[in-house]
Design an enzyme around this catalytic site. Sequence first.
Site, short mmCIF file in Angstrom:
data_model
loop_
_atom_site.label_atom_id
_atom_site.label_comp_id
_atom_site.label_asym_id
_atom_site.label_seq_id
_atom_site.Cartn_x
_atom_site.Cartn_y
_atom_site.Cartn_z
N THR A 61 0.88 -1.14 0.00
CA THR A 61 0.00 0.00 0.00
C THR A 61 0.93 1.20 0.00
OG1 THR A 61 -1.61 -1.31 1.18
CG2 THR A 61 -1.73 1.06 1.52
N THR B 158 -4.05 1.58 -2.61
CA THR B 158 -3.38 0.29 -2.68
C THR B 158 -3.90 -0.61 -3.79
OG1 THR B 158 -2.80 -1.64 -1.32
CG2 THR B 158 -5.02 -0.84 -1.09
N ASN C 255 -3.36 -3.83 -2.83
CA ASN C 255 -3.24 -4.86 -1.81
C ASN C 255 -1.82 -5.40 -1.79
OD1 ASN C 255 -3.96 -6.38 0.39
ND2 ASN C 255 -4.65 -8.13 -0.82
N ASP D 16 -8.87 -9.21 1.20
CA ASP D 16 -9.13 -8.51 2.46
C ASP D 16 -10.50 -8.89 3.05
OD1 ASP D 16 -6.73 -7.29 2.82
OD2 ASP D 16 -7.32 -5.36 2.02
N SER E 290 -10.56 -2.95 5.49
CA SER E 290 -9.19 -2.48 5.29
C SER E 290 -8.56 -2.11 6.63
CB SER E 290 -9.23 -1.25 4.39
OG SER E 290 -7.97 -0.64 4.33
N SER E 291 -7.24 -1.95 6.62
CA SER E 291 -6.54 -1.42 7.80
C SER E 291 -5.96 -0.04 7.51
CB SER E 291 -5.40 -2.36 8.20
OG SER E 291 -5.90 -3.63 8.54
N GLY F 95 1.50 -1.13 4.92
CA GLY F 95 1.92 -2.15 5.87
C GLY F 95 0.86 -3.16 6.25
N1 GLY Z 1 -5.06 -4.13 1.45
C1 GLY Z 1 -4.63 -3.76 2.72
C2 GLY Z 1 -5.65 -2.98 3.49
O1 GLY Z 1 -6.50 -2.36 2.89
O2 GLY Z 1 -5.64 -2.99 4.68
#
Ligand code: GLY
Length: 582
Positions: free
Chosen positions: A394, A412, A414, A436, A465-466, A486
Amino acid sequence: MPPWPSSVRSLARLLAGGIALLLLSGSGAARTELALPDARDRIHPVYARQGLVVAQEVLASQVGRVILQQGGNATDAAVAVGFALAVTLPQAGNLGGGGFMLVHDAATRQNEALDFRETAPAAAGRDFYLNERGEVDETRLRHSHQAAGVPGTVAGLALVHQRHGRLPWRQLVEPAIRLAEPGIPVSPELARSLQEARERMAPWPASRKVFFKADGAAYLPGETLVQPDLAESLKLIAEQGLSAFYEGDIARKLVADMKAHQGAITSDDLKHYRAVVRAPVRGTYRGYDILSMPPPSSGGVHLIQLLNLLETWPLGELGANSAATIHRLAEAMKLAYADRSEYLGDPDFVKVPVAGLTSKAYAKERAARIDLNRARPAADIKPGQPPRYESEQTTHYSVADRDGNVVAVTYTLNLAYGSGIVAAGTGILLNNEMDDFAAKPGVPNAYGLTGGAANAVGPGKRPLSSMTPTLVLKDDRPVLVTGSPGGSRIITTVLQLVSNVIDHRMNLAEATVAPRVHHQWLPDELRVEEGLSPDTVRLLEGLGHRVVVREAMGDAQSLLRAPEGWYGFSDTRRPGGSAAGH
Ligand code: GLY
């Protein structure tokens, strides 16, 4: 050996030793002003009087700086950087992925969150990725045309431009065309990362054509990577706007490529895609306001939940990266990631208890159960009962302009290069964001994250997502703008950056390079970067933590406001980033 330069590792070590000294003068009564660099500091952020762009790739940061100098505002620069990174940082910059953006409008002091996360195609139901034995088919989920969600990036950039842009759209896409058409010099980092992705891309002729030489060899540093198909796609977007991508020529090519490879995305999926404006999730931390990304990202909710937990302890006195501080961080992180697995999903489909998870009362109740002298095994931790109030790859970049507008963007594909698949004739890499979702309850995704019903696959749904683009405000004005790549480590990277600045009085550069730690409940391990002292690690093991030293985490790109302008710092964990201002 972690894949980051020894200079960075020694800097981190140096810092771990030196931080204690800094803290001797920094502990005590809470102060609300943020630490600015002075001549005695070993490492300095970049200073700019008017506007500043911090991104993971230097050519893209320069594009943003030029747009600011041409009279563009922060959102103009953010749009141009987003398109430029799709050319210069193909690992993560993209047209074929999605992301999130936080925008602060200085004139109105309003903040908004833009959600341009990918959506599941209409054909993707709950068990879409299970094989005949009921197991998750990881190849389809991560390395096939079916891995792709409906891309949101072009819609997201168009939406922010429509709402806040000052310069013409075409002027913002133009720099990316001028990078893709004549080509860019391949940096050592791009050469290394393409070499690493070679096996994944090899099965796809369109990917080989773009990213490898005619004889299949990888590009060497200093050679030129030309992307003519991507330049053509960008020209269409410059001329026709988002309709080129969602209904026009690009859409036709994407759908043809899907049909040829049993992909799921149809022309209807593309036509119906919408980026949406959401209210940022809000919290407070030791006198500052925290604004971050709401669901379908888990980032903002858990950042605020974690800050609420940290606020119950005097971290400034306990010291940066002391065993006492890291123990508290780890125990708090386990609780947050356990809750993530249960409650977080797309708010358009499931009810996420945001208010409960981010309430100070819930944090107090959960913090009271943390044993300050013993690590709690992950197996003993279950998601909590938040009050049910009604109501690796990302990239992140941060932009500020002379009027005080700021933008924080995390977007991102991913994994690095997404699925590794370029849609034939477009030059556009397809994301593999469908990983995800929780393809099957309890089965970990590529980041080891598990989930259940809230994050099950569903037509039109956005995968959890994170990503955590974040603004820290004082008196309604942003003082810190940050975010990071990350995967599952994004939330804890942003957390430690904010805590280093507010609790440990570090300047932005110090706060960024300080060694990081991470615990995500499952697997039950405390992951740390090189640079923690061996006796700190021993103390943590003595408390019952299983400490593992792994590669560097995150790559924060941050800005900090000072009375005299902006400071910016591009994380040194991944080479090639830069802060460019004027
Ligand atoms: N693809 C990583 C996130 O969205 O957390």
